[in-house]
Design a protein around this motif. Structure first.
Motif, PDB file in Angstrom:
ATOM      1  N   HIS A 210      35.576  39.249  43.959  1.00  0.00           N
ATOM      2  CA  HIS A 210      36.065  40.507  43.634  1.00  0.00           C
ATOM      3  C   HIS A 210      37.270  41.092  43.764  1.00  0.00           C
ATOM      4  CE1 HIS A 210      31.475  41.072  43.578  1.00  0.00           C
ATOM      5  NE2 HIS A 210      31.538  41.534  42.282  1.00  0.00           N
ATOM      6  N   GLU A 211      37.766  41.147  42.857  1.00  0.00           N
ATOM      7  CA  GLU A 211      39.289  42.073  42.927  1.00  0.00           C
ATOM      8  C   GLU A 211      39.020  43.474  42.600  1.00  0.00           C
ATOM      9  OE1 GLU A 211      41.772  37.814  41.248  1.00  0.00           O
ATOM     10  OE2 GLU A 211      41.508  39.750  40.033  1.00  0.00           O
ATOM     11  N   PHE A 212      40.001  44.086  43.515  1.00  0.00           N
ATOM     12  CA  PHE A 212      40.291  45.543  43.208  1.00  0.00           C
ATOM     13  C   PHE A 212      41.513  45.586  42.381  1.00  0.00           C
ATOM     14  CE2 PHE A 212      36.956  45.495  46.083  1.00  0.00           C
ATOM     15  CZ  PHE A 212      36.215  46.522  45.823  1.00  0.00           C
ATOM     16  N   VAL A 259      47.698  45.416  38.897  1.00  0.00           N
ATOM     17  CA  VAL A 259      47.980  45.131  40.276  1.00  0.00           C
ATOM     18  C   VAL A 259      46.784  44.740  41.115  1.00  0.00           C
ATOM     19  CG1 VAL A 259      49.344  45.304  42.480  1.00  0.00           C
ATOM     20  CG2 VAL A 259      50.113  46.386  40.099  1.00  0.00           C
ATOM     21  N   GLU A 260      46.726  43.678  41.772  1.00  0.00           N
ATOM     22  CA  GLU A 260      45.672  43.029  42.738  1.00  0.00           C
ATOM     23  C   GLU A 260      45.773  43.844  43.970  1.00  0.00           C
ATOM     24  OE1 GLU A 260      44.288  39.017  43.661  1.00  0.00           O
ATOM     25  OE2 GLU A 260      44.571  39.919  45.588  1.00  0.00           O
ATOM     26  N   VAL A 261      45.151  44.703  44.433  1.00  0.00           N
ATOM     27  CA  VAL A 261      45.455  45.675  45.632  1.00  0.00           C
ATOM     28  C   VAL A 261      44.474  45.038  46.642  1.00  0.00           C
ATOM     29  CG1 VAL A 261      46.523  47.769  44.579  1.00  0.00           C
ATOM     30  CG2 VAL A 261      43.924  47.665  44.696  1.00  0.00           C
ATOM     31  N   GLY A 262      43.363  44.711  46.345  1.00  0.00           N
ATOM     32  CA  GLY A 262      42.423  44.117  47.438  1.00  0.00           C
ATOM     33  C   GLY A 262      41.416  42.913  46.716  1.00  0.00           C
ATOM     34  N   ASN A 263      41.055  42.209  47.385  1.00  0.00           N
ATOM     35  CA  ASN A 263      40.275  40.970  47.183  1.00  0.00           C
ATOM     36  C   ASN A 263      39.219  40.711  48.224  1.00  0.00           C
ATOM     37  OD1 ASN A 263      39.729  38.590  45.901  1.00  0.00           O
ATOM     38  ND2 ASN A 263      41.830  37.685  46.043  1.00  0.00           N
ATOM     39  N   ILE A 264      37.929  40.630  47.696  1.00  0.00           N
ATOM     40  CA  ILE A 264      36.654  40.156  48.639  1.00  0.00           C
ATOM     41  C   ILE A 264      36.036  39.005  48.246  1.00  0.00           C
ATOM     42  CG2 ILE A 264      36.846  42.660  49.198  1.00  0.00           C
ATOM     43  CD1 ILE A 264      33.889  42.942  47.789  1.00  0.00           C
TER      44      ILE A 264
END
Ligand code: ATP
Ligand code: MG
Length: 419
Positions: A210-212, A259-264
């Motif tokens: 998952h990307e945020f 914009v990808e601000v987080g990535n899990i």
């Protein structure tokens, strides 16, 4: 903070070698200093903003049971060879250097290897799990392109959490817990209404990662968004089977920049196996912890927030990340004005409000106000002869442009309730 003491100064012109709007603005406002492409230093105001972002992230990681660590930036070649991630063919953004004593080291682009090697020394039994170590540490990546200012650096802070679980079920539970914490973080940063959970390819350990993604025209990524469902998919997984799986319909998806601000990610046992990290389960059988990794980018968030909310007059910080809550501007050098501004400054400090006071002598009101607009502190408290005749101060909201006259006796209360 008395502005007369602040060593940084604003400038009208953006540096010519800086292409990105966020870095241009932040340099003009004296928040950051450009060392070279993709490498920035943080000056007093900019460091306060970055620290506010990191504090919010830290609070939410601690709230879900995270334990903060600080891992080294220098990395041993031998360790990364064990997971086959030392070679430049496998990881193409390494910065490497040689030791005077002989041998090679790398500057960490991420930290799965060292954290797993550390946990190997401390985890023995199922009773030692689950664990959620995390850090906020510099990462070094030899990015080919670094034209997006703080949003893509060659040296940048990352919050990276790693989870170690006993079972698949426990891993899923931890993954969900971190995911929810991420939503809280983006909401607190003022990005909640435009940040979407985005399904991306999962590698071999789970169907998806998952990307945020924060919707913004300045984004480098393209995502396909279903606003009513509140989820998106990225380019990698935009195909019929995935859409069916997620209950999405192609013609209801909006193509937007983000914009990808987080990535899990779920990592499965890739690292725990390769590095021999094991625990004994209740039956005494040796098992490898199931791992997850969770990244979030404070620098990228700061650049994004700066650029997204800015207007033609300068920066506009959300209250939660602003370097100060209030900016007192003494509109002239007249003693009555200076005395009143000084009194407001003392009162706000007494009330534990973070305040910047433009006490500079010999600077015109116009110049001070345009500087205040550029700096983007949420509330400007404009102290001048006109309002003082009514024993009041003009309180200007930088984001909405609204101004109202507030009696001197009510300033602290007004600021407190606004922040
Ligand atoms: P991207 O796809 O944008 O290159 P990534 O997928 O390589 O990023 P991760 O390794 O998952 O990123 O890093 C976690 C987070 O760190 C990202 O979501 C982003 O917020 C931040 N980040 C990654 N690379 C950079 C960079 N070069 N500069 C600033 N922040 C970054
Ligand atoms: Mg990515």
């Amino acid at each position: 903070m008395r502005q007369s003491q602040l060593f940084t100064h604003t400038r009208r012109e953006a540096p010519r070698d800086e292409a990105s709007k966020n870095a241009q603005l932040l340099i003009r406002a004296g928040y950051i200093h450009k060392e070279m492409a993709g490498v920035y230093s943080f000056l007093p105001l900019g460091w306060r903003v970055l620290e506010n972002i990191m504090r919010i992230i830290r609070e939410e990681m601690n709230a879900i049971g995270g334990q903060e660590v600080h891992l080294s930036a220098l990395q041993s070649r031998a360790l990364w060879e064990q997971t086959d991630r030392w070679s430049d063919e496998k990881v193409d953004i390494w910065f490497k250097t040689t030791l005077a004593a002989g041998g090679e080291v790398g500057l960490a682009p991420t930290h799965e290897e060292p954290i797993t090697a550390i946990m190997r020394e401390h985890i023995a039994s199922y009773r030692d799990l689950p664990q959620l170590p995390y850090q906020i540490q510099l990462k070094f990546r030899n990015e080919l392109r670094a034209r997006s200012g703080l949003m893509r650096g060659r040296e940048f802070f990352m919050k990276d959490m790693y989870t170690f679980a006993r079972t698949e079920k426990e891993h899923e539970e931890l993954y969900e817990r971190v995911k929810q914490a991420y939503f809280t973080i983006f909401r607190r940063l003022g990005l909640g209404d435009r940040t979407y959970l985005t399904f991306a390819s999962g590698g071999i350990f789970s169907r998806y990662s998952h990307e945020f993604q924060t919707v913004a025209d300045i984004g480098e990524d393209t995502i396909y968004l279903d606003k009513t469902k509140g989820i998106a998919v990225n380019k990698e997984v935009l195909e019929e089977s995935v859409l069916a799986d997620l209950g999405l319909e192609q013609d209801k998806l909006e193509e937007v920049r983000a914009v990808e601000v987080g990535n899990i990610f779920s990592l499965g046992t890739r690292f725990s196996k390769a590095l021999g990290c094991v625990f004994k389960d209740a039956e005494g059988k040796e098992r490898h912890p199931i791992m997850g990794c969770y990244g979030i980018g404070p620098n990228r968030l700061m650049g994004l927030i700066a650029e997204l909310f800015a207007d033609e007059r300068g920066l506009v910080w959300p209250k939660t990340v602003a370097p100060y809550s209030a900016h007192i501007v003494a509109l002239s050098d007249e003693p009555a004005v200076k005395n009143a501004a000084e009194k407001v400054y003392q009162d706000l400090q007494q009330a534990n409000i973070e305040v910047c006071y433009d006490d500079r002598d010999g600077v015109s009101a116009g110049e001070k106000l345009s500087d205040a607009d550029l700096l983007g502190i949420p509330l400007q408290l404009r102290v001048g002869m006109k309002s003082l005749k009514e024993s009041a101060v003009d309180v200007f909201d930088r984001a909405t442009g609204e101004e109202r006259r507030v009696p001197l006796t009510q300033i602290s209360e007004t600021v407190k309730s606004a922040i």
